[in-house]
Write an enzyme that holds these catalytic residues in place. Structure first.
Site, mmCIF file in Angstrom:
data_model
loop_
_atom_site.group_PDB
_atom_site.id
_atom_site.type_symbol
_atom_site.label_atom_id
_atom_site.label_comp_id
_atom_site.label_asym_id
_atom_site.label_seq_id
_atom_site.Cartn_x
_atom_site.Cartn_y
_atom_site.Cartn_z
ATOM 1 N N GLU A 134 0.881 -1.176 0.000
ATOM 2 C CA GLU A 134 0.000 0.000 0.000
ATOM 3 C C GLU A 134 0.915 1.222 0.000
ATOM 4 O OE1 GLU A 134 -2.967 -0.524 3.106
ATOM 5 O OE2 GLU A 134 -3.058 1.653 3.322
ATOM 6 N N ASP A 145 -4.997 9.584 10.022
ATOM 7 C CA ASP A 145 -3.695 9.040 10.372
ATOM 8 C C ASP A 145 -3.137 9.666 11.634
ATOM 9 O OD1 ASP A 145 -2.892 7.096 8.291
ATOM 10 O OD2 ASP A 145 -3.325 8.787 6.968
#
Lengths: 537, 266
Positions: free
Chosen positions: B50, B61
């Site tokens: 990824e 995040d």
């Protein structure tokens, strides 16, 4: 809508109920009770009458209705100087005037079969209804469905809005979306909200005719004094509304972001009021710049957490607050401070702030005989005070909506926050809007002397106003805002917040005419900006 | 929908246990490290890769990945640069061809500015198999973007969390191809340590739903124990922040990457 007595008598006779959104004036209740005595109604009919009265909200005669009543009474007798009657005057039932005034005050249609009301007037039927029809025209324009400026089910204003959120936030935002309208519509919520606005916030705030400023600018300038709200700015209108929503959603903790600290203080204030835990994220650079507000929040019992990521200012505080919400999805409500973020935030915040234009309409009507000015002017960072000041005028094309953005050191200086001048459509903090960004779609850090306008986007409603041409957008530099701030202080004895000073500075650019009536939203007071102002004394 | 040819669907057709998907940020630690890390991960035998498309405001995040995003942006990383770095990765003209399935992970705004169709087209050209765009909501994807993704054969991987309602999980399962990204807990990336009982309950609940798509568990998978545990309840797991920290501390050499992957797989 307001139902007149005769219509309700019809319903009582048929044992049927008027539409759900009906409000019954306290005067009508009195007339019904009196009628039931005079007509010698039986017990069943009286029971049904009282059942019906209990079922609907009662429109009380509030203090604010009095000027509306006075205007109507004077007008109906052809004695109102600002709005002369073209037909011969007549006396109208005082109860009917109170009912009409209540409808006007509540911005509601009056439904009646009374001939006194019903003849819409003409030279042969000199009737108070002329006043009412005029009033009703005003009212009906606000009652028309807001086809182009009302948010859609999916949260869009034109091309802008929506809910661009990670799945981790979906349940929280969805819970809010599904519940906010019914929570707000609940009479118990409304009662508590309005009571707090009145007793705690200090509403209604005055609409002040700034005579010396008017003389200088050559137009009639009214200031909507949001700076007189508790905590010193309009921000608390929204935090009061949202804390009541949070309570009804069973939330135990509040998280918020703040830039200059005004929204943080307004949030910490309502959390103290309601006894809820409060966590405020603030960029660590902003914490240094706005130390007094950090202290205020702490004194109010809030935990202020520095946002140390990115540029360490408002947008990073917003990111951190969203992350906190992701990490605490069940018991926490996120009070966003502006008309930004994922749907339903922009709409919910605009609804809470709409009290500003709701009051302006009534106050302006009482002062001038018309609810509509030629211009409404407000500053736009995210745009919550502007959304509130524009709200009830969105569908009144004769009222120009003017937004003042922060140009910082100049639109092309590289140190600016003039979003519509510099931005492009994109996605920021959960909604599609106009934002300042690089060609690659990275968010650009904005700059303004005013911390409250230091935001790289604008609310989706404002993006739509800009794109559709409904709003005029002006870019105001730091220097222009400072000058306007000093000018208002000297001319009117009011030190405005630097944000509000941007709105004032727009006036000089608007080519105002002598008969123009302008309402400027004075969103906050300037105490918090003294350290900035004092550099230029 | 079913795609006829895609490395991700092909992978899950042949392997269903203990799949390891490793995330890294494009252009981190240095701009030209993208291919180095990609090849290193392939050589170390990971099942999927990824690649993070760096963004200035990555709200889903945590600190580690946000810092790697900032660093990559400072290095000059952009979508345009990323696609040019990946341009020949699937062909043998520049060294060993990359055969591992590739996903791009990032936020929607840079993709919108690049142009959705242009983005999908580029993905197809360079051999990207799928994307993960956390802030592209499912309904908007279905309304506006799904036909374009389908046209270019790009999978869009959707996330579910412990709070996702069962009806919505069913909808996501219906609309997904490739795999479902199971977020392990209510959290951002890199912020959880260890596995709680409530996580196990959640994993078992999802297992019992018999979804048609395979599942990979991400967020908080940072060592052998958590990888093992995730693999008990799903088809494998996704490691991100722990690998970013490893790259920052131990560098991007093939040996360093192999050592990391081995400690996870053990």
């Amino acid at each position: 809508m307001i139902y007149d007595t005769n219509l309700l008598i019809g319903h009582i006779r048929e044992r049927s109920l008027p539409p759900l959104q009906t409000i019954i004036s306290i005067v009508v209740v009195g007339e019904l009770e009196a009628f039931s005595l005079k007509a010698d109604w039986g017990a069943q009919k009286i029971d049904f009458m009282r059942y019906l009265i209990d079922r609907y909200p009662i429109g009380d005669i509030e203090f604010d209705i009095i000027p509306v009543y006075a205007q109507l009474d004077a007008f109906s007798q052809g004695k109102l100087k600002t709005a002369p009657l073209n037909y011969s005057a007549r006396n109208m039932g005082k109860n009917d005037l109170w009912i009409a005034a209540t409808a006007l005050y509540l911005d509601m249609e009056l439904h009646t079969t009374d001939n006194d009301f019903d003849r819409t007037g003409g030279p042969a039927s000199p009737n108070v209804r002329i006043a009412l029809s005029k009033a009703l025209i005003i009212m009906q324009t606000t009652l028309e469905p807001q086809t182009s400026f009302e948010v859609t089910n999916k949260g869009f204003y034109g091309h802008f809005g929506g809910a661009f959120i990670p799945e981790m936030l979906y349940p929280n935002v969805e819970e809010l979306r599904q519940n906010y309208l019914s929570i707000i519509a609940d009479p118990a919520f409304q009662a508590e909200f309005w009571q707090l606005l009145e007793d705690y916030v200090g509403r209604p705030t005055p609409l002040f005719l700034a005579k010396r400023l008017s003389a200088k600018l050559g137009a009639t300038i009214y200031l909507k004094r949001e700076d007189l709200c508790h905590t010193g700015a309009h921000k608390i209108n929204n935090t009061i509304g949202q804390i009541l929503v949070a309570q009804r959603l069973g939330k135990k903790r509040i998280v918020a972001e703040t830039g200059a600290g005004q929204h943080g203080v307004a949030t910490a204030t309502v959390c103290a009021l309601m006894g809820l835990e409060c966590i405020v994220y603030m960029g660590s650079i902003d914490m240094e710049r706005q130390k007094p507000n950090v202290d205020r929040m702490r004194m109010l019992g809030a935990t202020v957490v520095p946002a140390t990521s990115g540029s360490q200012t408002l947008k990073d505080a917003t990111n951190e607050a969203m992350r906190h919400w992701i990490n605490n999805p069940v018991d926490t409500h996120y009070i966003i401070g502006s008309v930004v973020g994922p749907h339903p935030y922009p709409d919910m915040v605009a609804r809470f702030q709409s009290v500003i234009s709701g009051e302006v309409r009534k106050q302006l009507f009482a002062k001038t005989g018309s609810s509509n000015p030629d211009y409404v002017v407000a500053c736009v960072g995210g745009g919550s005070n502007a959304a509130g000041a524009f709200y009830h005028y969105l569908n009144e094309p004769s009222v120009r909506l003017v937004a003042a953005e922060a140009a910082g050191q100049g639109v092309t200086s590289g140190h600016s926050a003039a979003t519509t001048a510099l931005g492009k459509p994109g996605v920021l903090h959960g909604s599609r809007t106009i934002l300042m960004q690089t060609e690659d779609g990275q968010v650009i850090e904005p700059y303004s002397i005013s911390a409250g306008l230091d935001y790289p986007g604008i609310g989706p409603l404002h993006a739509h106003l800009f794109e559709s041409g409904r709003g005029d957008f002006y870019a105001i530099t730091d220097d222009e805002a400072l000058e306007a701030g000093f000018e208002l202080s000297k001319l009117e004895g009011i030190i405005p917040a630097l944000e509000s000073a941007h709105a004032l500075a727009a006036l000089a650019k608007m080519n105002l005419q002598p008969d123009d009536v302008v309402v400027v939203c004075l969103s906050g007071r300037g105490d918090k900006d003294l350290s900035t102002y004092s550099k230029f004394l | 929908m079913t795609l006829t040819q895609n490395r991700i669907t092909d992978l899950f057709a042949t392997k269903s246990e203990r799949l390891l998907n490793v995330y890294f940020t494009a252009g981190f630690p240095y701009l030209d490290d993208t291919m180095t890390v990609l090849r290193g991960l392939q050589a170390a035998g990971v099942d999927l890769v990824e690649i993070g498309m760096p963004y200035s405001d990555p709200v889903a995040d945590g600190e580690t990945i946000q810092h790697s995003n900032e660093r990559a942006l400072d290095n000059g990383m952009s979508l345009k640069t990323l696609f040019s770095q990946l341009a020949d990765c699937r062909s043998a003209t520049s060294g060993e061809p990359v055969t591992v399935p590739i996903l791009l992970m990032g936020y929607i705004n840079p993709v919108i500015q690049f142009g959705i169709e242009n983005f999908c087209k580029k993905c197809q050209e360079v051999g990207v198999d799928g994307v993960i765009l956390p802030d592209l909501p499912l309904d908007l994807f279905l309304d506006e973007y799904a036909p374009i993704f389908r046209e270019y054969g790009i999978l869009n991987v959707h996330l579910i969390t412990p709070q996702t309602a069962e009806s919505r999980i069913r909808l996501i399962d219906e609309e997904s191809d490739g795999f479902i990204y199971m977020v392990s807990s209510a959290s951002i990336t890199g912020s959880v340590k260890g596995v709680s009982d409530s996580m196990r309950t959640y994993f078992e609940r999802i297992n019992a739903m018999n979804l048609r798509n395979p599942r990979l568990i991400g967020f908080g998978i940072n060592n052998h124990e958590t990888f093992d545990m995730a693999s008990q309840y799903a088809n494998g797991a996704i490691v991100g922040s722990a690998f970013i920290r490893h790259l920052a501390e131990k560098g991007t050499s093939a040996e360093s990457i192999r050592a990391f992957v081995e400690t996870i797989r053990a």
